[in-house]
Scaffold this motif. Structure first.
Motif, PDB file in Angstrom:
ATOM      1  N   GLY A 347       0.801  -1.220   0.000  1.00  0.00           N
ATOM      2  CA  GLY A 347       0.000   0.000   0.000  1.00  0.00           C
ATOM      3  C   GLY A 347       0.829   1.263   0.000  1.00  0.00           C
ATOM      4  O   GLY A 347       0.285   2.359  -0.148  1.00  0.00           O
ATOM      5  N   ALA A 348       2.158   1.138   0.162  1.00  0.00           N
ATOM      6  CA  ALA A 348       3.038   2.303   0.121  1.00  0.00           C
ATOM      7  C   ALA A 348       3.630   2.417  -1.276  1.00  0.00           C
ATOM      8  O   ALA A 348       4.164   1.460  -1.812  1.00  0.00           O
ATOM      9  N   GLY A 349       3.539   3.583  -1.863  1.00  0.00           N
ATOM     10  CA  GLY A 349       4.092   3.770  -3.202  1.00  0.00           C
ATOM     11  C   GLY A 349       3.349   2.932  -4.227  1.00  0.00           C
ATOM     12  O   GLY A 349       2.141   2.717  -4.142  1.00  0.00           O
ATOM     13  N   PHE A 350       4.060   2.429  -5.227  1.00  0.00           N
ATOM     14  CA  PHE A 350       3.450   1.626  -6.275  1.00  0.00           C
ATOM     15  C   PHE A 350       3.254   0.204  -5.775  1.00  0.00           C
ATOM     16  O   PHE A 350       4.004  -0.293  -4.958  1.00  0.00           O
ATOM     17  N   CYS A 351       2.250  -0.465  -6.307  1.00  0.00           N
ATOM     18  CA  CYS A 351       2.123  -1.898  -6.054  1.00  0.00           C
ATOM     19  C   CYS A 351       1.652  -2.555  -7.340  1.00  0.00           C
ATOM     20  O   CYS A 351       0.527  -2.322  -7.790  1.00  0.00           O
ATOM     21  N   ASN A 352       2.516  -3.334  -7.937  1.00  0.00           N
ATOM     22  CA  ASN A 352       2.180  -4.066  -9.148  1.00  0.00           C
ATOM     23  C   ASN A 352       1.439  -5.335  -8.734  1.00  0.00           C
ATOM     24  O   ASN A 352       2.018  -6.234  -8.119  1.00  0.00           O
ATOM     25  N   PHE A 353       0.160  -5.423  -9.079  1.00  0.00           N
ATOM     26  CA  PHE A 353      -0.634  -6.558  -8.615  1.00  0.00           C
ATOM     27  C   PHE A 353      -0.218  -7.871  -9.277  1.00  0.00           C
ATOM     28  O   PHE A 353      -0.650  -8.942  -8.850  1.00  0.00           O
ATOM     29  N   ARG A 354       0.625  -7.787 -10.298  1.00  0.00           N
ATOM     30  CA  ARG A 354       1.154  -9.015 -10.875  1.00  0.00           C
ATOM     31  C   ARG A 354       1.964  -9.789  -9.841  1.00  0.00           C
ATOM     32  O   ARG A 354       2.024 -11.019  -9.881  1.00  0.00           O
ATOM     33  N   TYR A 355       2.596  -9.066  -8.899  1.00  0.00           N
ATOM     34  CA  TYR A 355       3.356  -9.739  -7.856  1.00  0.00           C
ATOM     35  C   TYR A 355       2.483 -10.743  -7.098  1.00  0.00           C
ATOM     36  O   TYR A 355       2.943 -11.823  -6.723  1.00  0.00           O
ATOM     37  N   LEU A 356       1.244 -10.363  -6.856  1.00  0.00           N
ATOM     38  CA  LEU A 356       0.351 -11.227  -6.084  1.00  0.00           C
ATOM     39  C   LEU A 356      -0.036 -12.466  -6.883  1.00  0.00           C
ATOM     40  O   LEU A 356      -0.415 -13.482  -6.311  1.00  0.00           O
ATOM     41  N   LYS A 357       0.057 -12.368  -8.201  1.00  0.00           N
ATOM     42  CA  LYS A 357      -0.293 -13.504  -9.059  1.00  0.00           C
ATOM     43  C   LYS A 357       0.851 -14.499  -9.177  1.00  0.00           C
ATOM     44  O   LYS A 357       0.621 -15.723  -9.201  1.00  0.00           O
ATOM     45  N   VAL A 358       2.066 -14.007  -9.278  1.00  0.00           N
ATOM     46  CA  VAL A 358       3.180 -14.895  -9.638  1.00  0.00           C
ATOM     47  C   VAL A 358       4.079 -15.264  -8.465  1.00  0.00           C
ATOM     48  O   VAL A 358       4.800 -16.268  -8.548  1.00  0.00           O
ATOM     49  N   LEU A 359       4.068 -14.493  -7.376  1.00  0.00           N
ATOM     50  CA  LEU A 359       4.967 -14.786  -6.266  1.00  0.00           C
ATOM     51  C   LEU A 359       4.338 -15.736  -5.262  1.00  0.00           C
ATOM     52  O   LEU A 359       3.131 -15.637  -4.974  1.00  0.00           O
ATOM     53  N   PRO A 360       5.122 -16.625  -4.688  1.00  0.00           N
ATOM     54  CA  PRO A 360       4.591 -17.575  -3.703  1.00  0.00           C
ATOM     55  C   PRO A 360       4.528 -16.964  -2.311  1.00  0.00           C
ATOM     56  O   PRO A 360       5.222 -17.394  -1.379  1.00  0.00           O
ATOM     57  N   ILE A 361       3.716 -15.926  -2.153  1.00  0.00           N
ATOM     58  CA  ILE A 361       3.647 -15.237  -0.865  1.00  0.00           C
ATOM     59  C   ILE A 361       2.503 -15.785  -0.027  1.00  0.00           C
ATOM     60  O   ILE A 361       1.497 -16.279  -0.539  1.00  0.00           O
ATOM     61  N   ASP A 362       2.685 -15.671   1.301  1.00  0.00           N
ATOM     62  CA  ASP A 362       1.703 -16.178   2.249  1.00  0.00           C
ATOM     63  C   ASP A 362       0.909 -15.063   2.917  1.00  0.00           C
ATOM     64  O   ASP A 362      -0.206 -15.298   3.386  1.00  0.00           O
ATOM     65  N   SER A 363       1.499 -13.864   2.974  1.00  0.00           N
ATOM     66  CA  SER A 363       0.833 -12.801   3.717  1.00  0.00           C
ATOM     67  C   SER A 363       1.232 -11.427   3.199  1.00  0.00           C
ATOM     68  O   SER A 363       2.248 -11.266   2.511  1.00  0.00           O
ATOM     69  N   LEU A 364       0.411 -10.447   3.529  1.00  0.00           N
ATOM     70  CA  LEU A 364       0.675  -9.040   3.235  1.00  0.00           C
ATOM     71  C   LEU A 364       0.876  -8.295   4.546  1.00  0.00           C
ATOM     72  O   LEU A 364       0.159  -8.540   5.525  1.00  0.00           O
ATOM     73  N   LYS A 365       1.852  -7.388   4.564  1.00  0.00           N
ATOM     74  CA  LYS A 365       2.004  -6.477   5.686  1.00  0.00           C
ATOM     75  C   LYS A 365       1.566  -5.099   5.212  1.00  0.00           C
ATOM     76  O   LYS A 365       2.239  -4.476   4.388  1.00  0.00           O
ATOM     77  N   LEU A 366       0.440  -4.637   5.702  1.00  0.00           N
ATOM     78  CA  LEU A 366      -0.072  -3.331   5.298  1.00  0.00           C
ATOM     79  C   LEU A 366       0.809  -2.236   5.882  1.00  0.00           C
ATOM     80  O   LEU A 366       1.058  -2.203   7.091  1.00  0.00           O
ATOM     81  N   ASP A 367       1.259  -1.338   5.028  1.00  0.00           N
ATOM     82  CA  ASP A 367       2.080  -0.224   5.482  1.00  0.00           C
ATOM     83  C   ASP A 367       1.310   0.636   6.466  1.00  0.00           C
ATOM     84  O   ASP A 367       0.094   0.815   6.364  1.00  0.00           O
ATOM     85  N   ARG A 368       2.043   1.202   7.431  1.00  0.00           N
ATOM     86  CA  ARG A 368       1.386   1.996   8.466  1.00  0.00           C
ATOM     87  C   ARG A 368       0.674   3.215   7.912  1.00  0.00           C
ATOM     88  O   ARG A 368      -0.257   3.729   8.536  1.00  0.00           O
ATOM     89  N   SER A 369       1.082   3.685   6.731  1.00  0.00           N
ATOM     90  CA  SER A 369       0.403   4.836   6.138  1.00  0.00           C
ATOM     91  C   SER A 369      -1.041   4.514   5.763  1.00  0.00           C
ATOM     92  O   SER A 369      -1.862   5.424   5.614  1.00  0.00           O
ATOM     93  N   MET A 370      -1.365   3.240   5.612  1.00  0.00           N
ATOM     94  CA  MET A 370      -2.733   2.855   5.255  1.00  0.00           C
ATOM     95  C   MET A 370      -3.732   3.182   6.353  1.00  0.00           C
ATOM     96  O   MET A 370      -4.939   3.262   6.105  1.00  0.00           O
ATOM     97  N   LEU A 371      -3.240   3.377   7.576  1.00  0.00           N
ATOM     98  CA  LEU A 371      -4.137   3.710   8.684  1.00  0.00           C
ATOM     99  C   LEU A 371      -4.383   5.206   8.820  1.00  0.00           C
ATOM    100  O   LEU A 371      -5.276   5.615   9.559  1.00  0.00           O
ATOM    101  N   ASP A 372      -3.602   6.014   8.120  1.00  0.00           N
ATOM    102  CA  ASP A 372      -3.786   7.466   8.210  1.00  0.00           C
ATOM    103  C   ASP A 372      -5.171   7.837   7.695  1.00  0.00           C
ATOM    104  O   ASP A 372      -5.509   7.588   6.541  1.00  0.00           O
ATOM    105  N   GLY A 373      -5.966   8.439   8.558  1.00  0.00           N
ATOM    106  CA  GLY A 373      -7.282   8.909   8.152  1.00  0.00           C
ATOM    107  C   GLY A 373      -8.345   7.834   8.037  1.00  0.00           C
ATOM    108  O   GLY A 373      -9.487   8.137   7.675  1.00  0.00           O
ATOM    109  N   VAL A 374      -8.004   6.574   8.361  1.00  0.00           N
ATOM    110  CA  VAL A 374      -8.957   5.496   8.111  1.00  0.00           C
ATOM    111  C   VAL A 374     -10.191   5.606   9.000  1.00  0.00           C
ATOM    112  O   VAL A 374     -11.264   5.108   8.640  1.00  0.00           O
ATOM    113  N   LEU A 375     -10.082   6.265  10.145  1.00  0.00           N
ATOM    114  CA  LEU A 375     -11.232   6.395  11.040  1.00  0.00           C
ATOM    115  C   LEU A 375     -12.162   7.524  10.629  1.00  0.00           C
ATOM    116  O   LEU A 375     -13.318   7.573  11.070  1.00  0.00           O
TER     117      LEU A 375
END
Length: 438
Positions: A347-375
């Motif tokens: 969620g910080a900067g660019f995120c190429n969603f192709r990474y989620l398709k081709v990489l063998p990842i198990d989890s996402l760590k949401l950047d702390r900036s994603m909480l700014d203003g969320v409330l």
């Protein structure tokens, strides 16, 4: 993570980057000056204005969307740098003043030498390649940074005026990239070559401190593990955070050496943890550039005795820029050993969603900036919900960073996040302090 930016309810933000805007920056400076006890020393405040060169060229060459994306990435780098490098007891605020101009102000005791060194390190971080969201060659921006120490005679207008005057002088002279409002340049206390030699000596003497940021389950607040972080208390410059530590190592071509040292020390310190706790480690581009990295890493863990199946390796987008296919092969090898893979700073900067398709990842760590203003902002909440829906569809666990309030914690829990870390429960701590939590 380190110190907390001085954002409060009612803050006004820059619509593009999410940083404070110029109005909010002025209000923060004015408030800090007014709140500081008048019967003590002058309020210890330092400021820097970051001015980006070539941003207009980027807009012309790649389009305004690429230019806007680059500004968003620079904002994230400033925010992360401040969070890592500024003292945890200090307050700081980062703002976009307009165009390619940014402001970072910190309320903390700080020598001229350290503030200048921080500016040099931030300039290096901003100048690193930025992924082009349209594909093709990466983008590069060249920052100039004006510095000042705020005096008791300053107010928000004079702070911005003094910094702008220095920025204009540097732009006209096209020589220095760092300068002070007095026209003087502070000595950093160490040349780059000396600093690189100091780093090698610090590694040899085990002076790189390993801290642990506790991680918790959102459903019942049980401790699930920790992320290992590196810090270096340099005798001249002061504390250096992990990101800048690796910048120093990169100049000396010792990133792999430093990374291996940190991993080994973290594994050794985590060896006596209870069996249910996981260890998260950050890995670097040079790590994944080595074809035999997976085997070497497995051998390191085996040597210490820490189980591979309790390790999560965190990668950031910068790791993926050079050769996605090769990175994917290395990650596949790591997965064969039972190691989990997390995509960090999501969620910080660019995120190429192709990474989620081709990489063998198990989890996402949401950047702390994603909480700014969320409330307070429905659009911010919608973004979190969209990410959670995508993660659920891809069977990815989500850990959110930077949780600082019970309200934030409750929101992300209700939205389906499983885990979190942040100052709400604990700051990064020593190995012994973390072990006492278990």
């Amino acid at each position: 993570m380190a110190s907390i930016p001085s954002y409060t309810t009612g803050d006004t933000r820059d619509a593009l980057t999410g940083l404070a805007d110029q109005s909010q920056a002025r209000e923060t400076i004015e408030r800090w000056l007014a709140e500081w006890p008048s019967d003590t020393i002058a309020c210890p405040m330092h400021a820097m204005m970051i001015t980006l060169g070539r941003i207009d060229t980027v807009n012309v060459a790649f389009g305004e969307s690429a230019g806007d994306g680059a500004l968003v990435e620079v904002a994230q780098r400033i925010r992360h740098f401040a969070g890592d490098e500024l003292e945890s007891s200090s307050a700081w605020t980062a703002a976009r003043l307009g165009g390619g101009n940014f402001l970072l102000v910190a309320r903390q005791e700080c020598s001229r030498e350290r503030w200048q060194w921080l500016a040099e390190a931030l300039a290096d971080a901003i100048a690193m390649p930025i992924a082009n969201p349209e594909g093709g060659a990466s983008l590069r921006l060249w920052p100039r940074i004006a510095l000042m120490r705020v005096t008791q005679n300053d107010d928000p207008d004079s702070v911005l005026d003094r910094l702008s005057e220095v920025a204009a002088r540097m732009r006209d002279s096209a020589r220095r990239r760092i300068d002070w409002s007095t026209g003087d340049v502070a000595r950093s206390g160490r040349s780059n070559q000396q600093l690189e030699a100091d780093l090698l000596a610090a590694i040899d003497r085990n002076e790189i401190e390993i801290l642990f940021q506790p991680q918790y389950a959102l459903d019942d607040d049980r401790l699930i593990g920790a992320e290992a972080l590196a810090r270096w208390d340099h005798p001249v410059i002061g504390r250096i955070g992990g990101g800048t530590l690796f910048q120093v190592a990169e100049r000396a071509d010792h990133v792999a050496h430093l990374s291996r040292h940190i991993v080994m020390r973290a594994l050794e310190k985590a060896l006596h943890w209870p069996d249910h706790l996981r260890l998260s480690l950050n890995i670097t581009p040079p790590d994944l550039a080595a074809e035999n990295f997976a085997i070497d890493f497995a051998q390191m863990a085996e040597k210490t005795g820490f189980p591979l199946e309790r390790i999560t390796l965190e990668i950031v987008e910068q790791v993926l820029l050079a050769d996605l296919d090769r990175v994917c092969r290395v990650l596949d090898q790591l997965k064969l050993f039972g190691i989990c893979i997390a995509l960090d700073d999501f969620g910080a900067g660019f995120c190429n969603f192709r990474y989620l398709k081709v990489l063998p990842i198990d989890s996402l760590k949401l950047d702390r900036s994603m909480l700014d203003g969320v409330l307070d902002d429905e659009r911010d909440r919608a973004v979190i919900r969209a990410i959670m829906a995508m993660a659920e569809a891809l069977d990815l666990q989500v850990l959110v960073e930077g949780v600082e309030t019970e309200e934030q914690r409750e929101f992300v829990r209700k939205e389906g996040c499983k885990y979190y870390q942040g100052f709400l429960r604990a700051k990064p701590m020593s190995a012994s302090a973390f072990l006492s939590l278990t």
